[in-house]
Scaffold this motif. Structure first.
Motif, PDB file in Angstrom:
ATOM      1  N   LEU A 114      73.214 -42.473  -7.553  1.00 32.64           N
ATOM      2  CA  LEU A 114      73.457 -43.623  -6.471  1.00 32.64           C
ATOM      3  C   LEU A 114      73.820 -42.726  -5.101  1.00 32.64           C
ATOM      4  CD1 LEU A 114      74.241 -46.584  -5.873  1.00 32.64           C
ATOM      5  CD2 LEU A 114      76.352 -45.936  -6.737  1.00 32.64           C
ATOM      6  N   ARG A 115      74.678 -41.907  -5.297  1.00 35.05           N
ATOM      7  CA  ARG A 115      75.211 -41.336  -4.099  1.00 35.05           C
ATOM      8  C   ARG A 115      73.970 -40.735  -3.173  1.00 35.05           C
ATOM      9  NH1 ARG A 115      80.627 -40.751  -3.891  1.00 35.05           N
ATOM     10  NH2 ARG A 115      80.411 -38.999  -2.287  1.00 35.05           N
ATOM     11  N   ARG A 116      73.111 -40.052  -3.878  1.00 37.99           N
ATOM     12  CA  ARG A 116      72.193 -39.570  -3.043  1.00 37.99           C
ATOM     13  C   ARG A 116      70.867 -40.330  -2.533  1.00 37.99           C
ATOM     14  NH1 ARG A 116      70.338 -35.111  -0.616  1.00 37.99           N
ATOM     15  NH2 ARG A 116      67.911 -34.949  -0.838  1.00 37.99           N
ATOM     16  N   ALA A 117      70.664 -41.676  -3.399  1.00 35.53           N
ATOM     17  CA  ALA A 117      69.744 -42.641  -2.894  1.00 35.53           C
ATOM     18  C   ALA A 117      70.450 -43.407  -1.751  1.00 35.53           C
ATOM     19  CB  ALA A 117      69.594 -43.704  -4.082  1.00 35.53           C
ATOM     20  N   CYS A 118      71.420 -43.526  -1.795  1.00 39.14           N
ATOM     21  CA  CYS A 118      72.276 -44.217  -0.342  1.00 39.14           C
ATOM     22  C   CYS A 118      72.272 -42.780   0.732  1.00 39.14           C
ATOM     23  CB  CYS A 118      73.762 -44.159  -0.687  1.00 39.14           C
ATOM     24  SG  CYS A 118      74.204 -45.767  -1.680  1.00 39.14           S
ATOM     25  N   VAL A 119      72.541 -41.788   0.583  1.00 36.14           N
ATOM     26  CA  VAL A 119      72.503 -40.813   1.690  1.00 36.14           C
ATOM     27  C   VAL A 119      71.031 -40.718   2.423  1.00 36.14           C
ATOM     28  CG1 VAL A 119      72.541 -38.476   2.339  1.00 36.14           C
ATOM     29  CG2 VAL A 119      74.155 -39.621   1.111  1.00 36.14           C
ATOM     30  N   GLU A 120      70.077 -40.587   1.289  1.00 34.87           N
ATOM     31  CA  GLU A 120      68.570 -40.560   1.722  1.00 34.87           C
ATOM     32  C   GLU A 120      68.051 -41.928   2.620  1.00 34.87           C
ATOM     33  OE1 GLU A 120      65.925 -37.328  -0.261  1.00 34.87           O
ATOM     34  OE2 GLU A 120      66.566 -38.788  -1.945  1.00 34.87           O
ATOM     35  N   ALA A 146      83.622 -49.905  -8.123  1.00 32.24           N
ATOM     36  CA  ALA A 146      84.218 -48.911  -7.229  1.00 32.24           C
ATOM     37  C   ALA A 146      83.368 -47.805  -6.743  1.00 32.24           C
ATOM     38  CB  ALA A 146      85.509 -48.373  -7.960  1.00 32.24           C
ATOM     39  N   MET A 147      82.465 -47.532  -7.832  1.00 32.48           N
ATOM     40  CA  MET A 147      81.407 -46.390  -7.568  1.00 32.48           C
ATOM     41  C   MET A 147      80.747 -46.714  -6.703  1.00 32.48           C
ATOM     42  SD  MET A 147      78.632 -44.510 -10.333  1.00 32.48           S
ATOM     43  CE  MET A 147      77.729 -46.142 -10.169  1.00 32.48           C
ATOM     44  N   ILE A 148      79.855 -47.976  -6.560  1.00 32.38           N
ATOM     45  CA  ILE A 148      78.996 -48.421  -5.480  1.00 32.38           C
ATOM     46  C   ILE A 148      79.922 -48.512  -4.171  1.00 32.38           C
ATOM     47  CG2 ILE A 148      77.731 -50.255  -4.726  1.00 32.38           C
ATOM     48  CD1 ILE A 148      77.261 -51.111  -7.703  1.00 32.38           C
ATOM     49  N   ARG A 149      80.859 -48.904  -4.093  1.00 34.31           N
ATOM     50  CA  ARG A 149      81.662 -49.149  -2.857  1.00 34.31           C
ATOM     51  C   ARG A 149      81.892 -47.748  -2.286  1.00 34.31           C
ATOM     52  NH1 ARG A 149      86.402 -50.703  -4.754  1.00 34.31           N
ATOM     53  NH2 ARG A 149      85.712 -53.031  -4.810  1.00 34.31           N
ATOM     54  N   GLN A 150      82.243 -46.738  -3.092  1.00 34.74           N
ATOM     55  CA  GLN A 150      82.424 -45.387  -2.590  1.00 34.74           C
ATOM     56  C   GLN A 150      81.107 -44.687  -2.105  1.00 34.74           C
ATOM     57  OE1 GLN A 150      85.802 -44.189  -2.608  1.00 34.74           O
ATOM     58  NE2 GLN A 150      85.027 -42.959  -1.082  1.00 34.74           N
ATOM     59  N   ALA A 151      80.185 -45.090  -2.751  1.00 32.00           N
ATOM     60  CA  ALA A 151      78.722 -44.403  -2.334  1.00 32.00           C
ATOM     61  C   ALA A 151      78.370 -45.014  -1.055  1.00 32.00           C
ATOM     62  CB  ALA A 151      77.818 -44.593  -3.286  1.00 32.00           C
ATOM     63  N   LEU A 152      78.661 -46.308  -0.759  1.00 28.02           N
ATOM     64  CA  LEU A 152      78.499 -46.980   0.384  1.00 28.02           C
ATOM     65  C   LEU A 152      79.155 -46.487   1.661  1.00 28.02           C
ATOM     66  CD1 LEU A 152      77.912 -50.778  -0.655  1.00 28.02           C
ATOM     67  CD2 LEU A 152      75.953 -49.227   0.115  1.00 28.02           C
ATOM     68  N   ARG A 187      74.107 -54.297   2.576  1.00 29.58           N
ATOM     69  CA  ARG A 187      72.752 -55.274   2.466  1.00 29.58           C
ATOM     70  C   ARG A 187      71.654 -54.327   2.080  1.00 29.58           C
ATOM     71  NH1 ARG A 187      70.539 -53.940   7.240  1.00 29.58           N
ATOM     72  NH2 ARG A 187      71.915 -53.486   8.748  1.00 29.58           N
ATOM     73  N   ARG A 188      71.531 -52.941   2.335  1.00 27.89           N
ATOM     74  CA  ARG A 188      70.231 -52.273   2.297  1.00 27.89           C
ATOM     75  C   ARG A 188      70.364 -51.695   0.834  1.00 27.89           C
ATOM     76  NH1 ARG A 188      69.289 -48.076   6.152  1.00 27.89           N
ATOM     77  NH2 ARG A 188      67.380 -47.901   5.122  1.00 27.89           N
ATOM     78  N   LEU A 189      71.331 -52.104   0.090  1.00 27.28           N
ATOM     79  CA  LEU A 189      71.375 -51.464  -1.309  1.00 27.28           C
ATOM     80  C   LEU A 189      71.056 -52.667  -2.098  1.00 27.28           C
ATOM     81  CD1 LEU A 189      71.805 -49.073  -3.468  1.00 27.28           C
ATOM     82  CD2 LEU A 189      74.233 -49.683  -3.460  1.00 27.28           C
ATOM     83  N   GLU A 190      69.926 -52.187  -3.346  1.00 28.79           N
ATOM     84  CA  GLU A 190      69.669 -53.065  -4.448  1.00 28.79           C
ATOM     85  C   GLU A 190      69.821 -52.352  -5.769  1.00 28.79           C
ATOM     86  OE1 GLU A 190      66.701 -56.490  -3.821  1.00 28.79           O
ATOM     87  OE2 GLU A 190      65.502 -55.280  -5.154  1.00 28.79           O
ATOM     88  N   GLY A 231      78.258 -57.166  -1.031  1.00 26.46           N
ATOM     89  CA  GLY A 231      77.023 -57.229  -0.217  1.00 26.46           C
ATOM     90  C   GLY A 231      75.789 -56.869  -0.622  1.00 26.46           C
ATOM     91  N   VAL A 232      75.630 -56.113  -1.805  1.00 23.96           N
ATOM     92  CA  VAL A 232      74.479 -55.546  -2.209  1.00 23.96           C
ATOM     93  C   VAL A 232      73.819 -56.428  -2.954  1.00 23.96           C
ATOM     94  CG1 VAL A 232      75.701 -53.340  -2.504  1.00 23.96           C
ATOM     95  CG2 VAL A 232      75.331 -54.780  -4.696  1.00 23.96           C
ATOM     96  N   SER A 233      72.362 -56.569  -3.084  1.00 20.50           N
ATOM     97  CA  SER A 233      71.444 -57.492  -4.004  1.00 20.50           C
ATOM     98  C   SER A 233      71.210 -56.752  -5.373  1.00 20.50           C
ATOM     99  CB  SER A 233      70.253 -57.721  -3.350  1.00 20.50           C
ATOM    100  OG  SER A 233      69.544 -56.574  -2.927  1.00 20.50           O
TER     101      SER A 233
END
Ligand code: C2E
Ligand code: MG
Ligand code: MG
Ligand code: MG
Length: 281
Positions: free
Chosen positions: A95-101, A127-133, A141-144, A170-172
Motif C-alpha cells: 500500500l505504502r509503495r503503491a501510494c508513493v509511486e 488507519a493503515m490507509i489513512r497513514q499511507a495517504l 480519490r486517487r486510491l482504489e 475518500g478512497v473508492s
C-alpha cells in the motif's frame, strides 16, 4: 510422492508431513527475511477506459524478487502469508509503495491496491490507509481498494463497517473477482461499491460460451442500475473487447493492453495500443 519406508522407519505418510512442515518453515523464514530486506516489488497493470482507450489507472500486483528463485508470483506466497499473518506487513508495504509511486502519475489517474480479507482481522486497515495517504501525499480519490467477497464471509458486520469507514476517507472500493464466490448478487446490495471487477473466468469464455456472455451482459446491466461501474478482467482478444464494449463495460484490464510491469513501463500519455497475442479469440 512414493518413497517407501523412511530412513529411520517413519512411514511414508509421516515423512511426507515432515517435508511439508519443513517447506512451510523454510517459506516462513524466507518471507520474514524478504520483508526485512525489501525483496518485494510492485508491477502495475494498466486499467483502460473501454470507450476512449485512455489509461486511467493501474493495479498494483506484488512480486517477490527471490535471491535464487527469481521473480515469484503472488499466488506462490500470498496464501501462505495470509495463513501465517505475514500478509499484514507485506500488505502494508504494498500500500505504502503503491501510494508513493502513484504520486508521480497524472492527477486524474488511480492506483488500485488489493487488500486481503486477513488484513481486516488484525490491525485496523482504515488507519493503515489513512497513514499511507498522509505519508505519500496521494489524494484519497486517487486510491482504489480492491476487496473480494471473502471479506463478507467472516465477521461480516464488522467488515462492512470497516469498508464504510474506508470509503469515508475518500478512497473508492472495487469488488474484485466478481462471480467466483457463491452468492455474489447479494453483495452488490450489501455495500455501495464504486466498481465491480468481472472475473477473468467469464471474460475468458465469453466468445466461446453464450452463457458466459449472458452473465457478463446482465452483470453490466445490473451494476449500471445500481450506479456501479464495471471492469472486465483478463481481456486478451479484440473479439472479447468488442463484445464487452457492446455490453457497455466501463473499463478493461488484460494482456491485450499490457501485462503487469514495473511502473516505469506505464504510459499515460496516449491511448493504450491493443496487442493481441496469437490468433485465439
Ligand atoms: P487479481 O487481483 O484478480 O489480479 C489479476 C491477476 O490476473 C494478476 O495476476 C494479473 O497478472 C492476471 N491477469 C491480468 N490480465 C490477464 C490476462 O489477460 N490473462 C491472464 N491469464 N491473466 C491476467 P497476478 O499478478 O499473478 O496476481 C494474482 C492474484 O494475487 C491477484 O489477483 C490478487 O488476488 C493477488 N495479489 C496480487 N498482489 C497482491 C497484493 O499486493 N496483496 C494481496 N492481498 N493480493 C495480491
Ligand atoms: Mg485485484
Ligand atoms: Mg481481480
Ligand atoms: Mg482475478
Amino acid at each position: 510422492r512414493v518413497k517407501g519406508e523412511g530412513r529411520n522407519g517413519y512411514s511414508v505418510y509421516d515423512d511426507g508431513l515432515m517435508e511439508v512442515a519443513d517447506a512451510r518453515q523454510r517459506l516462513d523464514s524466507e518471507l520474514r527475511h524478504a520483508i526485512a530486506n525489501g525483496e518485494f516489488e510492485l508491477h502495475y497493470q494498466a486499467i483502460i477506459d473501454a470507450r476512449t482507450r485512455r489509461v486511467c489507472g493501474a493495479e498494483a500486483l506484488v512480486r517477490w524478487r527471490h535471491p535464487r528463485r527469481g521473480l515469484v508470483p503472488p499466488l506462490e506466497f500470498i496464501p501462505f502469508a495470509e495463513e501465517s499473518g505475514l500478509i499484514e506487513q507485506i500488505g502494508q508495504w504494498v500500500l505504502r509503495r503503491a501510494c508513493v509511486e502513484a504520486r508521480g502519475w497524472p492527477d486524474d489517474t488511480v492506483v488500485a491496491v488489493n487488500l486481503s480479507p486477513v488484513q481486516f482481522r488484525r490491525a485496523d486497515p482504515v488507519a493503515m490507509i489513512r497513514q499511507a495517504l498522509a505519508d505519500s501525499g496521494l489524494p484519497a480519490r486517487r486510491l482504489e481498494i480492491e476487496i473480494t467477497e471473502n471479506v463478507f464471509l467472516t465477521g461480516a458486520e464488522d467488515n462492512i463497517a470497516t469498508v464504510r469507514r474506508m470509503k469515508e476517507l475518500g478512497v473508492s472500493i472495487a469488488l474484485d473477482d466478481f462471480g467466483t464466490g457463491y452468492s455474489s448478487l447479494s453483495y452488490l446490495t450489501t455495500f455501495p461499491f464504486d466498481k465491480v471487477k468481472i472475473d477473468r473466468s467469464f471474460t475468458m469464455n465469453m466468445t466461446k460460451r453464450a452463457d458466459c456472455a449472458a452473465v457478463i451482459a446482465s452483470v453490466i446491466t445490473l451494476t449500471r442500475c445500481l450506479g456501479v461501474a464495471t471492469i472486465a478482467e483478463g481481456v486478451e482478444s479484440h473479439a472479447q473487447l468488442e463484445l464487452l464494449r457492446g455490453a457497455g463495460v466501463d473499463f478493461c484490464q488484460g494482456y491485450l493492453f499490457g501485462r503487469p510491469a514495473p511502473a516505469a513501463d506505464l504510459d499515460f500519455s496516449r491511448p493504450a495500443a491493443a496487442k493481441q497475442a496469437g490468433a485465439a479469440a
